[in-house]
Write a protein that holds these residues in place. Structure first.
Motif, PDB file in Angstrom:
ATOM      1  N   VAL A  16     126.990 -43.301 -12.272  1.00 14.49           N
ATOM      2  CA  VAL A  16     127.829 -44.426 -12.657  1.00 14.49           C
ATOM      3  C   VAL A  16     127.756 -45.280 -11.509  1.00 14.49           C
ATOM      4  CG1 VAL A  16     130.209 -44.741 -13.103  1.00 14.49           C
ATOM      5  CG2 VAL A  16     129.254 -42.695 -13.940  1.00 14.49           C
ATOM      6  N   THR A  17     127.863 -46.684 -11.919  1.00 14.61           N
ATOM      7  CA  THR A  17     127.676 -47.651 -11.077  1.00 14.61           C
ATOM      8  C   THR A  17     129.313 -47.903 -10.400  1.00 14.61           C
ATOM      9  OG1 THR A  17     128.421 -49.467 -12.612  1.00 14.61           O
ATOM     10  CG2 THR A  17     126.046 -48.856 -12.163  1.00 14.61           C
ATOM     11  N   ALA A  18     129.434 -48.704  -9.392  1.00 11.78           N
ATOM     12  CA  ALA A  18     130.833 -49.063  -9.091  1.00 11.78           C
ATOM     13  C   ALA A  18     131.543 -49.681  -9.794  1.00 11.78           C
ATOM     14  CB  ALA A  18     130.834 -49.920  -7.583  1.00 11.78           C
ATOM     15  N   PHE A  19     130.877 -50.375 -11.009  1.00  8.48           N
ATOM     16  CA  PHE A  19     131.549 -51.107 -11.640  1.00  8.48           C
ATOM     17  C   PHE A  19     132.071 -50.378 -13.098  1.00  8.48           C
ATOM     18  CE2 PHE A  19     128.532 -53.795  -9.561  1.00  8.48           C
ATOM     19  CZ  PHE A  19     129.495 -54.763  -9.281  1.00  8.48           C
ATOM     20  N   GLY A  20     131.843 -49.081 -12.787  1.00  7.05           N
ATOM     21  CA  GLY A  20     132.400 -48.145 -13.871  1.00  7.05           C
ATOM     22  C   GLY A  20     131.644 -47.903 -15.196  1.00  7.05           C
ATOM     23  N   VAL A  21     130.318 -48.479 -15.106  1.00  6.13           N
ATOM     24  CA  VAL A  21     129.456 -48.365 -16.359  1.00  6.13           C
ATOM     25  C   VAL A  21     128.203 -47.366 -15.974  1.00  6.13           C
ATOM     26  CG1 VAL A  21     130.139 -50.374 -17.078  1.00  6.13           C
ATOM     27  CG2 VAL A  21     128.135 -50.357 -15.837  1.00  6.13           C
ATOM     28  N   HIS A  22     127.685 -46.847 -16.924  1.00  3.28           N
ATOM     29  CA  HIS A  22     126.440 -46.057 -16.551  1.00  3.28           C
ATOM     30  C   HIS A  22     125.412 -46.835 -15.917  1.00  3.28           C
ATOM     31  CE1 HIS A  22     127.833 -42.520 -18.421  1.00  3.28           C
ATOM     32  NE2 HIS A  22     128.315 -42.836 -19.294  1.00  3.28           N
ATOM     33  N   ALA A  23     124.726 -46.388 -15.112  1.00  2.00           N
ATOM     34  CA  ALA A  23     123.575 -47.220 -14.411  1.00  2.00           C
ATOM     35  C   ALA A  23     122.336 -46.894 -15.494  1.00  2.00           C
ATOM     36  CB  ALA A  23     123.090 -46.627 -13.193  1.00  2.00           C
ATOM     37  N   GLN A  24     121.515 -48.023 -15.293  1.00  2.00           N
ATOM     38  CA  GLN A  24     120.332 -47.882 -16.134  1.00  2.00           C
ATOM     39  C   GLN A  24     119.395 -46.628 -15.721  1.00  2.00           C
ATOM     40  OE1 GLN A  24     119.079 -49.354 -18.640  1.00  2.00           O
ATOM     41  NE2 GLN A  24     116.932 -48.246 -18.632  1.00  2.00           N
ATOM     42  N   THR A  25     119.028 -45.998 -16.496  1.00  2.00           N
ATOM     43  CA  THR A  25     117.992 -44.717 -15.999  1.00  2.00           C
ATOM     44  C   THR A  25     116.630 -45.303 -16.189  1.00  2.00           C
ATOM     45  OG1 THR A  25     119.690 -43.062 -16.975  1.00  2.00           O
ATOM     46  CG2 THR A  25     117.279 -42.443 -16.557  1.00  2.00           C
ATOM     47  N   VAL A  26     115.897 -44.862 -14.964  1.00  2.00           N
ATOM     48  CA  VAL A  26     114.429 -45.105 -14.864  1.00  2.00           C
ATOM     49  C   VAL A  26     114.017 -43.567 -15.286  1.00  2.00           C
ATOM     50  CG1 VAL A  26     112.555 -45.099 -13.539  1.00  2.00           C
ATOM     51  CG2 VAL A  26     114.598 -46.719 -13.098  1.00  2.00           C
ATOM     52  N   ARG A  27     113.316 -43.545 -16.459  1.00  2.00           N
ATOM     53  CA  ARG A  27     113.005 -42.291 -16.955  1.00  2.00           C
ATOM     54  C   ARG A  27     111.388 -41.918 -16.613  1.00  2.00           C
ATOM     55  NH1 ARG A  27     112.776 -43.580 -22.690  1.00  2.00           N
ATOM     56  NH2 ARG A  27     111.939 -41.610 -23.017  1.00  2.00           N
ATOM     57  N   PRO A  28     110.986 -40.577 -16.218  1.00  2.00           N
ATOM     58  CA  PRO A  28     109.527 -40.372 -15.782  1.00  2.00           C
ATOM     59  C   PRO A  28     108.672 -40.613 -16.863  1.00  2.00           C
ATOM     60  CG  PRO A  28     110.877 -38.247 -16.060  1.00  2.00           C
ATOM     61  CD  PRO A  28     111.917 -39.470 -16.241  1.00  2.00           C
ATOM     62  N   GLU A  29     108.922 -40.295 -18.000  1.00  2.00           N
ATOM     63  CA  GLU A  29     108.183 -40.855 -19.216  1.00  2.00           C
ATOM     64  C   GLU A  29     107.748 -42.342 -19.253  1.00  2.00           C
ATOM     65  OE1 GLU A  29     111.103 -37.752 -20.999  1.00  2.00           O
ATOM     66  OE2 GLU A  29     111.167 -39.499 -19.578  1.00  2.00           O
ATOM     67  N   GLN A  30     108.634 -43.183 -18.829  1.00  2.00           N
ATOM     68  CA  GLN A  30     108.267 -44.488 -18.698  1.00  2.00           C
ATOM     69  C   GLN A  30     107.453 -44.906 -17.733  1.00  2.00           C
ATOM     70  OE1 GLN A  30     112.184 -45.722 -18.669  1.00  2.00           O
ATOM     71  NE2 GLN A  30     112.348 -46.253 -21.005  1.00  2.00           N
ATOM     72  N   VAL A  31     107.751 -44.237 -16.780  1.00  2.00           N
ATOM     73  CA  VAL A  31     106.648 -44.452 -15.389  1.00  2.00           C
ATOM     74  C   VAL A  31     105.352 -44.012 -15.693  1.00  2.00           C
ATOM     75  CG1 VAL A  31     106.436 -43.639 -12.889  1.00  2.00           C
ATOM     76  CG2 VAL A  31     108.773 -44.480 -13.708  1.00  2.00           C
ATOM     77  N   ARG A  32     105.272 -42.740 -16.175  1.00  2.00           N
ATOM     78  CA  ARG A  32     104.020 -42.218 -16.552  1.00  2.00           C
ATOM     79  C   ARG A  32     103.167 -43.075 -17.440  1.00  2.00           C
ATOM     80  NH1 ARG A  32     101.119 -37.252 -15.925  1.00  2.00           N
ATOM     81  NH2 ARG A  32     103.102 -36.312 -14.945  1.00  2.00           N
ATOM     82  N   ALA A  33     103.899 -43.415 -18.429  1.00  2.00           N
ATOM     83  CA  ALA A  33     103.203 -44.334 -19.549  1.00  2.00           C
ATOM     84  C   ALA A  33     102.466 -45.719 -19.073  1.00  2.00           C
ATOM     85  CB  ALA A  33     104.182 -44.896 -20.590  1.00  2.00           C
ATOM     86  N   HIS A  34     103.227 -46.500 -18.038  1.00  2.00           N
ATOM     87  CA  HIS A  34     102.854 -47.578 -17.226  1.00  2.00           C
ATOM     88  C   HIS A  34     101.622 -47.239 -16.408  1.00  2.00           C
ATOM     89  CE1 HIS A  34     106.099 -49.638 -18.529  1.00  2.00           C
ATOM     90  NE2 HIS A  34     106.843 -49.177 -17.628  1.00  2.00           N
ATOM     91  N   LEU A  35     101.420 -45.892 -15.752  1.00  2.00           N
ATOM     92  CA  LEU A  35     100.530 -45.580 -14.962  1.00  2.00           C
ATOM     93  C   LEU A  35      99.104 -44.942 -15.975  1.00  2.00           C
ATOM     94  CD1 LEU A  35     102.280 -43.582 -12.433  1.00  2.00           C
ATOM     95  CD2 LEU A  35     101.458 -45.877 -12.117  1.00  2.00           C
ATOM     96  N   SER A  36      99.380 -44.611 -17.067  1.00  2.00           N
ATOM     97  CA  SER A  36      98.525 -43.749 -17.905  1.00  2.00           C
ATOM     98  C   SER A  36      97.445 -45.109 -18.523  1.00  2.00           C
ATOM     99  CB  SER A  36      98.959 -43.170 -18.884  1.00  2.00           C
ATOM    100  OG  SER A  36      99.768 -42.112 -18.412  1.00  2.00           O
TER     101      SER A  36
END
Length: 449
Positions: A16-36
């Motif tokens: 959770v960010t300091a502003f009280g909302v959920h932080a954007q999640t970096v997902r391993p699937e997205q990272v792997r997809a770019h690298l692939s």
């Protein structure tokens, strides 16, 4: 997804960010997809200023568009092209040292070559005082000064030919550039004012035959000059306050292409950085509009001499004095064992107030443990720093054993580490682009051209 990766992703989703909302999640699937995609055989190692580099730029541009980014001001698309030129060699080089003749392959390896005949009297062995414009120098074999340091100094002083003993350090450099000879590649609009010296690596027998005062003549035929284009992929996230400036988030998308019939995938160097830029672009574009604008840039032709970033600095889509800071991401696919667990190094920590500020906001940063390697000057951030912009590079393991080798593959990327590293940058960068913090140079921190 494996259980460890699932747990990691779940933990990120709960942040959770300091502003009280959920932080954007970096997902391993997205990272792997770019690298692939970027490391696939289809892209043939993304050689600088090649069709494969253009495909990588097109991929990045498509991602920008899917995130809802805009064209940068003054550009009519997501890709900025620049013409580059390089001489092509024809045949084997020959070396005359006094009365003796030496052949490439048998007696020496040619590391760098201008494609022109170079000659002059030998200075043997060289001293720092002997590094003068137009000199022909022979490096000592004592190994007290690293070869790379000699070559940096020789180039800065205008030396035209360097003869060095072949050996372990020279071989590492040879492998690091993907095998020689390398010819100078430069932007057609700005021929180099300080050409790189020709560099010959002599075997032990040839080196022992050297005599101070002998004349040297290196001959290699130049067939023609090849012209091509390199490509910068640029996406823009406008800010709400046009007077607040712009933050620049960058990486380089090219690599070495194919060497001796083998694809050099360049997963860590620097598909990992491209993935980071894309995931930061995804995160920031999905949150509230930032106060400052954000330019996301993946440069071409970094491996050919920081050419994409040099072109960007010479032809910025916004005035350079509107850019308040640059954060480059280079080789974050593995953890350096010299660093605290889970952290990345940032080059030039002491040069400005930016590193301390980002770390205080949660970025997993540590000081560069390799000051002798001069990494600050060896990445695209330097092109911007020379223009007066506070600019640094973050890296996971800059001296990774797979550097510039065919083993720099997706299989050797630490996806959980990389995902966590990128995630740690999201909120600090969001803080930088939504607040009024002013990155400033420390005293004597700004590099001189």
């Amino acid at each position: 997804m494996s259980k460890p990766l699932a747990a990691l992703a779940a933990a990120f989703c709960l942040s959770v960010t300091a502003f009280g909302v959920h932080a954007q999640t970096v997902r391993p699937e997205q990272v792997r997809a770019h690298l692939s995609f970027l490391t696939s055989d289809a892209l043939q190692g993304r050689k600088s200023a090649s069709r494969d580099e253009a495909i990588a730029a097109a991929y990045v541009a498509a991602q920008y568009e899917s995130f809802g980014l805009q064209f940068a001001p003054t550009l009519s698309g997501f890709v900025q092209a620049a013409e580059v030129v390089s001489p092509q060699l024809d045949g084997q080089a020959s070396l005359q040292l006094g009365p003796q003749s030496f052949a490439e392959g048998r007696d020496f390896r040619l590391l760098f070559a201008s494609g022109q005949t170079v000659e002059g009297p030998l200075t043997f062995p060289a001293t720092p005082e002997a590094l003068t414009k137009g000199a022909v120098i022979v490096l000592p074999s004592d190994g007290k000064t690293p070869l790379t340091q000699w070559l940096r100094e020789a180039r800065s002083k205008g030396v035209k030919l360097v003869l060095a003993p072949d050996g372990t350090e020279a071989s590492k450099l040879w492998d690091g550039i993907g095998g020689g000879p390398v010819t100078p590649t430069y932007l057609s609009e700005t021929p180099p004012s300080r050409p790189r010296p020709d560099v010959v690596l002599l075997n032990a027998s040839a080196y022992r035959s050297l005599k101070s005062g002998d004349s040297a003549r290196l001959s290699v035929k130049r067939s023609d000059t090849q012209k091509a284009f390199t490509y910068n992929a640029i996406g823009f996230l406008p800010g709400t306050d046009p007077k607040a400036g712009v933050v620049l988030i960058t990486a380089h998308l090219d690599h070495l292409g194919v060497k001796n019939g083998t694809i050099m995938p360049g997963a860590n160097d620097d598909a990992s950085g491209v993935a980071a830029v894309l995931e930061l672009a995804r995160a920031l574009s999905q949150g509230p509009a930032p106060r400052r604008g954000v330019l996301f840039v993946c440069y071409g032709a970094e491996e050919a001499g920081l050419l994409g970033s040099a072109h960007f600095a010479a032809h910025p889509p916004i005035p350079l004095d509107h850019i308040v800071a640059n954060l480059e991401v280079e080789m974050i696919g593995a953890q350096d064992p010299k660093l605290p667990k889970g952290t990345m190094m940032i080059t030039g920590w002491e040069r400005s107030n930016l590193a301390d500020a980002l770390k205080a906001k949660g970025a997993l940063l540590a000081k560069d443990p390799y000051p002798e390697q001069h990494f600050y000057e060896r990445s695209d951030n330097y092109s911007l720093a020379l223009q007066g912009i506070v600019a640094h590079t973050v890296s996971g393991w800059a001296t990774i054993p797979t550097y510039h080798s065919a083993q720099d593959t997706l299989g050797n990327i630490d996806i959980p580490y990389m995902t966590a590293a990128i995630q740690s940058l999201v909120e600090p960068v969001r803080w930088l682009v939504t607040g009024d913090f002013e990155p400033k140079w420390a005293e004597n921190g700004r590099p001189k051209p």
